[in-house]
Design a protein around this motif. Structure first.
Motif, PDB file in Angstrom:
ATOM      1  N   GLY A  30      62.565  24.588  81.134  1.00  0.00           N
ATOM      2  CA  GLY A  30      62.745  23.189  81.539  1.00  0.00           C
ATOM      3  C   GLY A  30      63.568  22.393  80.547  1.00  0.00           C
ATOM      4  N   ARG A  31      62.956  21.340  79.979  1.00  0.00           N
ATOM      5  CA  ARG A  31      63.664  20.467  79.042  1.00  0.00           C
ATOM      6  C   ARG A  31      63.464  20.889  77.590  1.00  0.00           C
ATOM      7  NH1 ARG A  31      64.063  14.196  80.577  1.00  0.00           N
ATOM      8  NH2 ARG A  31      65.800  14.522  79.133  1.00  0.00           N
ATOM      9  N   GLU A  32      62.995  22.112  77.379  1.00  0.00           N
ATOM     10  CA  GLU A  32      62.758  22.580  76.016  1.00  0.00           C
ATOM     11  C   GLU A  32      64.032  23.109  75.356  1.00  0.00           C
ATOM     12  OE1 GLU A  32      58.134  24.114  76.230  1.00  0.00           O
ATOM     13  OE2 GLU A  32      59.753  25.538  76.624  1.00  0.00           O
ATOM     14  N   LEU A  33      64.023  23.039  74.024  1.00  0.00           N
ATOM     15  CA  LEU A  33      65.046  23.645  73.189  1.00  0.00           C
ATOM     16  C   LEU A  33      64.394  24.768  72.388  1.00  0.00           C
ATOM     17  CD1 LEU A  33      66.418  20.359  71.533  1.00  0.00           C
ATOM     18  CD2 LEU A  33      67.230  21.395  73.678  1.00  0.00           C
ATOM     19  N   LEU A  34      65.136  25.836  72.124  1.00  0.00           N
ATOM     20  CA  LEU A  34      64.702  26.828  71.152  1.00  0.00           C
ATOM     21  C   LEU A  34      65.438  26.503  69.859  1.00  0.00           C
ATOM     22  CD1 LEU A  34      63.277  29.469  70.261  1.00  0.00           C
ATOM     23  CD2 LEU A  34      65.351  30.684  70.983  1.00  0.00           C
ATOM     24  N   VAL A  35      64.692  26.214  68.807  1.00  0.00           N
ATOM     25  CA  VAL A  35      65.280  25.809  67.535  1.00  0.00           C
ATOM     26  C   VAL A  35      65.031  26.877  66.477  1.00  0.00           C
ATOM     27  CG1 VAL A  35      65.263  24.065  65.704  1.00  0.00           C
ATOM     28  CG2 VAL A  35      65.002  23.357  68.094  1.00  0.00           C
ATOM     29  N   LYS A  36      66.103  27.295  65.796  1.00  0.00           N
ATOM     30  CA  LYS A  36      65.966  28.148  64.623  1.00  0.00           C
ATOM     31  C   LYS A  36      65.712  27.223  63.440  1.00  0.00           C
ATOM     32  CE  LYS A  36      68.059  31.829  61.889  1.00  0.00           C
ATOM     33  NZ  LYS A  36      67.471  31.276  60.626  1.00  0.00           N
ATOM     34  N   ILE A  37      64.549  27.341  62.826  1.00  0.00           N
ATOM     35  CA  ILE A  37      64.110  26.390  61.810  1.00  0.00           C
ATOM     36  C   ILE A  37      64.700  26.736  60.444  1.00  0.00           C
ATOM     37  CG2 ILE A  37      62.086  25.455  60.630  1.00  0.00           C
ATOM     38  CD1 ILE A  37      60.549  25.948  63.274  1.00  0.00           C
ATOM     39  N   ASN A  38      65.252  25.718  59.791  1.00  0.00           N
ATOM     40  CA  ASN A  38      65.851  25.902  58.470  1.00  0.00           C
ATOM     41  C   ASN A  38      65.018  25.302  57.347  1.00  0.00           C
ATOM     42  OD1 ASN A  38      68.139  27.258  59.426  1.00  0.00           O
ATOM     43  ND2 ASN A  38      69.158  25.328  59.919  1.00  0.00           N
ATOM     44  N   ALA A  39      64.229  24.277  57.658  1.00  0.00           N
ATOM     45  CA  ALA A  39      63.387  23.622  56.646  1.00  0.00           C
ATOM     46  C   ALA A  39      62.261  22.892  57.357  1.00  0.00           C
ATOM     47  CB  ALA A  39      64.204  22.647  55.803  1.00  0.00           C
ATOM     48  N   ILE A  40      61.154  22.745  56.653  1.00  0.00           N
ATOM     49  CA  ILE A  40      60.016  21.988  57.183  1.00  0.00           C
ATOM     50  C   ILE A  40      59.514  21.043  56.090  1.00  0.00           C
ATOM     51  CG2 ILE A  40      59.292  23.819  58.766  1.00  0.00           C
ATOM     52  CD1 ILE A  40      57.055  24.498  56.703  1.00  0.00           C
ATOM     53  N   ALA A  41      58.690  20.089  56.483  1.00  0.00           N
ATOM     54  CA  ALA A  41      57.995  19.246  55.514  1.00  0.00           C
ATOM     55  C   ALA A  41      56.517  19.248  55.861  1.00  0.00           C
ATOM     56  CB  ALA A  41      58.556  17.824  55.524  1.00  0.00           C
ATOM     57  N   VAL A  42      55.686  18.891  54.893  1.00  0.00           N
ATOM     58  CA  VAL A  42      54.242  18.872  55.109  1.00  0.00           C
ATOM     59  C   VAL A  42      53.726  17.439  55.055  1.00  0.00           C
ATOM     60  CG1 VAL A  42      53.794  21.213  54.326  1.00  0.00           C
ATOM     61  CG2 VAL A  42      53.883  19.367  52.659  1.00  0.00           C
ATOM     62  N   ASN A  43      52.639  17.203  55.778  1.00  0.00           N
ATOM     63  CA  ASN A  43      52.030  15.879  55.895  1.00  0.00           C
ATOM     64  C   ASN A  43      50.511  16.018  55.868  1.00  0.00           C
ATOM     65  OD1 ASN A  43      54.464  14.054  56.771  1.00  0.00           O
ATOM     66  ND2 ASN A  43      54.628  15.893  58.029  1.00  0.00           N
ATOM     67  N   PRO A  44      49.790  14.935  55.582  1.00  0.00           N
ATOM     68  CA  PRO A  44      48.326  15.020  55.596  1.00  0.00           C
ATOM     69  C   PRO A  44      47.746  15.558  56.902  1.00  0.00           C
ATOM     70  CG  PRO A  44      48.993  13.019  54.479  1.00  0.00           C
ATOM     71  CD  PRO A  44      50.258  13.644  55.037  1.00  0.00           C
ATOM     72  N   VAL A  45      48.401  15.292  58.035  1.00  0.00           N
ATOM     73  CA  VAL A  45      47.888  15.805  59.306  1.00  0.00           C
ATOM     74  C   VAL A  45      47.806  17.332  59.283  1.00  0.00           C
ATOM     75  CG1 VAL A  45      50.163  15.886  60.428  1.00  0.00           C
ATOM     76  CG2 VAL A  45      48.103  15.687  61.825  1.00  0.00           C
ATOM     77  N   ASP A  46      48.708  17.987  58.551  1.00  0.00           N
ATOM     78  CA  ASP A  46      48.704  19.451  58.477  1.00  0.00           C
ATOM     79  C   ASP A  46      47.396  19.960  57.878  1.00  0.00           C
ATOM     80  OD1 ASP A  46      52.052  20.521  58.302  1.00  0.00           O
ATOM     81  OD2 ASP A  46      51.480  18.446  58.544  1.00  0.00           O
ATOM     82  N   TYR A  47      47.046  19.444  56.696  1.00  0.00           N
ATOM     83  CA  TYR A  47      45.841  19.990  56.064  1.00  0.00           C
ATOM     84  C   TYR A  47      44.570  19.525  56.760  1.00  0.00           C
ATOM     85  CZ  TYR A  47      45.023  15.745  53.100  1.00  0.00           C
ATOM     86  OH  TYR A  47      44.764  14.479  52.631  1.00  0.00           O
ATOM     87  N   LYS A  48      44.606  18.356  57.398  1.00  0.00           N
ATOM     88  CA  LYS A  48      43.416  17.919  58.149  1.00  0.00           C
ATOM     89  C   LYS A  48      43.148  18.837  59.333  1.00  0.00           C
ATOM     90  CE  LYS A  48      43.900  13.110  56.696  1.00  0.00           C
ATOM     91  NZ  LYS A  48      44.336  11.742  57.074  1.00  0.00           N
ATOM     92  N   ILE A  49      44.205  19.258  60.010  1.00  0.00           N
ATOM     93  CA  ILE A  49      44.025  20.193  61.124  1.00  0.00           C
ATOM     94  C   ILE A  49      43.623  21.572  60.607  1.00  0.00           C
ATOM     95  CG2 ILE A  49      45.258  21.448  62.949  1.00  0.00           C
ATOM     96  CD1 ILE A  49      46.680  18.828  63.593  1.00  0.00           C
ATOM     97  N   ARG A  50      44.233  22.008  59.508  1.00  0.00           N
ATOM     98  CA  ARG A  50      43.843  23.301  58.936  1.00  0.00           C
ATOM     99  C   ARG A  50      42.369  23.314  58.547  1.00  0.00           C
ATOM    100  NH1 ARG A  50      44.831  23.071  53.923  1.00  0.00           N
ATOM    101  NH2 ARG A  50      42.709  23.653  53.321  1.00  0.00           N
ATOM    102  N   GLN A  51      41.867  22.204  58.048  1.00  0.00           N
ATOM    103  CA  GLN A  51      40.479  22.125  57.598  1.00  0.00           C
ATOM    104  C   GLN A  51      39.481  22.049  58.751  1.00  0.00           C
ATOM    105  OE1 GLN A  51      40.717  18.585  55.200  1.00  0.00           O
ATOM    106  NE2 GLN A  51      41.210  19.687  53.321  1.00  0.00           N
ATOM    107  N   ASN A  52      39.941  21.642  59.940  1.00  0.00           N
ATOM    108  CA  ASN A  52      38.994  21.352  61.018  1.00  0.00           C
ATOM    109  C   ASN A  52      39.193  22.133  62.313  1.00  0.00           C
ATOM    110  OD1 ASN A  52      37.357  18.973  59.901  1.00  0.00           O
ATOM    111  ND2 ASN A  52      39.458  18.312  59.519  1.00  0.00           N
ATOM    112  N   ALA A  53      40.330  22.784  62.509  1.00  0.00           N
ATOM    113  CA  ALA A  53      40.630  23.404  63.802  1.00  0.00           C
ATOM    114  C   ALA A  53      39.817  24.667  64.071  1.00  0.00           C
ATOM    115  CB  ALA A  53      42.121  23.725  63.896  1.00  0.00           C
TER     116      ALA A  53
END
Length: 337
Positions: A30-53
């Motif tokens: 559909g309206r999706e793109l396939l992206v080859k990832i070159n860099a990422i950043a981290v945010n507090p939401v990342d570790y909160k989900i890792r701690q609770n999911a």
């Protein structure tokens, strides 16, 4: 493709808090793109989900998180029209779907923006989540505008963090507000001033500090750290008929009755609302990211990257999460693949 994820919620120091694994490369629909990832950043939401999911269970397949990235469009779905193969893009993703801690990701084009041309891939990856959050809380939730609000006062609680760093700049340079930011360490105070804050106060004695700085009340308050911890002081400091907004949720219900006599408005901001509920205005995030890219390229906004790690691996993600969980991060931390 290579990916990093987790099967159970563990302390970041545990051996399997993150694991490296291989998984199938996704295909855009559909309206999706396939992206080859070159860099990422981290945010507090990342570790909160890792701690609770996956607190009380072990997932059958590892969960991939991560919601800030920069990459190149490799393929497009049959209904996609905003980008073409080879375009450099950046985005904050969709919390209901697999994240960007992987070599490839599929993402709805309506929440993707063009990469700022003037920024490195890691500096670009550090922008989307914080810029979208700051933009939405100021201009969509509180509905601040330079035309009617120029010169009014904004108190930003947690000014030196990722969202605070962008919010200071947007409030000052786009809305023309007088910005009061909170910070306590010399290095975080200096960072807030570099971002453009007019006044920096210590959050440990917030009401006293704001009053000492010459402000009996402020027109707007945004909370980027803990709504419960600062609720009473926000209710005290807000100007009658002012507006408070928060991104942090609350462990306990907030006492809205404390805002009644001042006729104060209150809003939550959750950057994933548009993608989670596929709202009619979901494409606004595409437009906001493009506006922010232009502002960065024009030098109106400054990038907020302060630290870069290298390589997609469990060890690198552990290091990044450990840094964020320390509560001492200034600006943003990125990982270059």
């Amino acid at each position: 493709m290579k990916a990093v994820g987790f099967k159970t919620s563990l302390p970041i120091t545990a051996a399997n808090s993150f694991i490296d694994f291989e998984t199938e490369k996704p295909s855009p629909q559909g309206r999706e793109l396939l992206v080859k990832i070159n860099a990422i950043a981290v945010n507090p939401v990342d570790y909160k989900i890792r701690q609770n999911a996956a607190k009380d269970t072990e997932l059958a397949t590892p969960k991939i998180i991560g919601w800030d990235t920069c990459g190149v469009v490799e393929a497009i779905g049959n209904a996609a029209s905003l980008f073409k193969v080879g375009d450099e893009v950046y985005y904050a993703g969709d919390i209901t779907k697999p994240g960007c801690n992987a070599e490839y990701q599929v993402i709805d084009e309506r929440i993707v923006g063009k990469k700022p041309k003037s920024l490195s891939i890691e500096a670009a990856a550090a922008i989307p989540l914080t810029a979208l959050t700051a933009w939405e809380i100021l201009f969509d939730r509180i509905r601040i505008s330079a035309e009617k609000d120029k010169g009014k006062t904004l108190l930003i609680i947690a000014g030196a963090g990722g969202v605070g760093s962008i919010a200071i700049q947007l409030a000052k340079k786009i809305a023309g507000l007088k910005v009061i930011a909170t910070a306590s360490r010399p290095e975080s105070v200096a960072w807030c001033k570099r971002m453009g804050a007019d006044v920096v106060v210590n959050h440990k004695n917030l009401t006293e500090e704001v009053r000492k700085a010459g402000f009996q009340y402020v027109d707007f308050i945004v909370d980027f750290v803990d709504a419960n911890a600062y609720w009473d002081e926000m209710a005290e400091l807000i100007k009658p008929q002012g507006h408070i907004a928060s991104i942090t949720g609350s462990a306990n219900p907030v006492a809205l009755n404390k805002l009644k006599t001042k006729s104060t408005s209150f809003s939550w901001e959750f950057m994933y609302t548009r993608s989670t509920f596929q709202t009619e205005d979901m494409i606004e995030q595409h437009q906001i990211l493009n506006k922010v890219a232009d502002l960065l390229d024009e030098g109106v906004l400054m990038p907020t990257l302060t630290q870069t790690l290298n390589g997609l691996s469990a060890e690198t993600l552990k290091q990044a999460h450990e840094q964020l969980e320390s509560g001492t991060t200034i600006g943003k931390l990125a990982i270059r693949y």
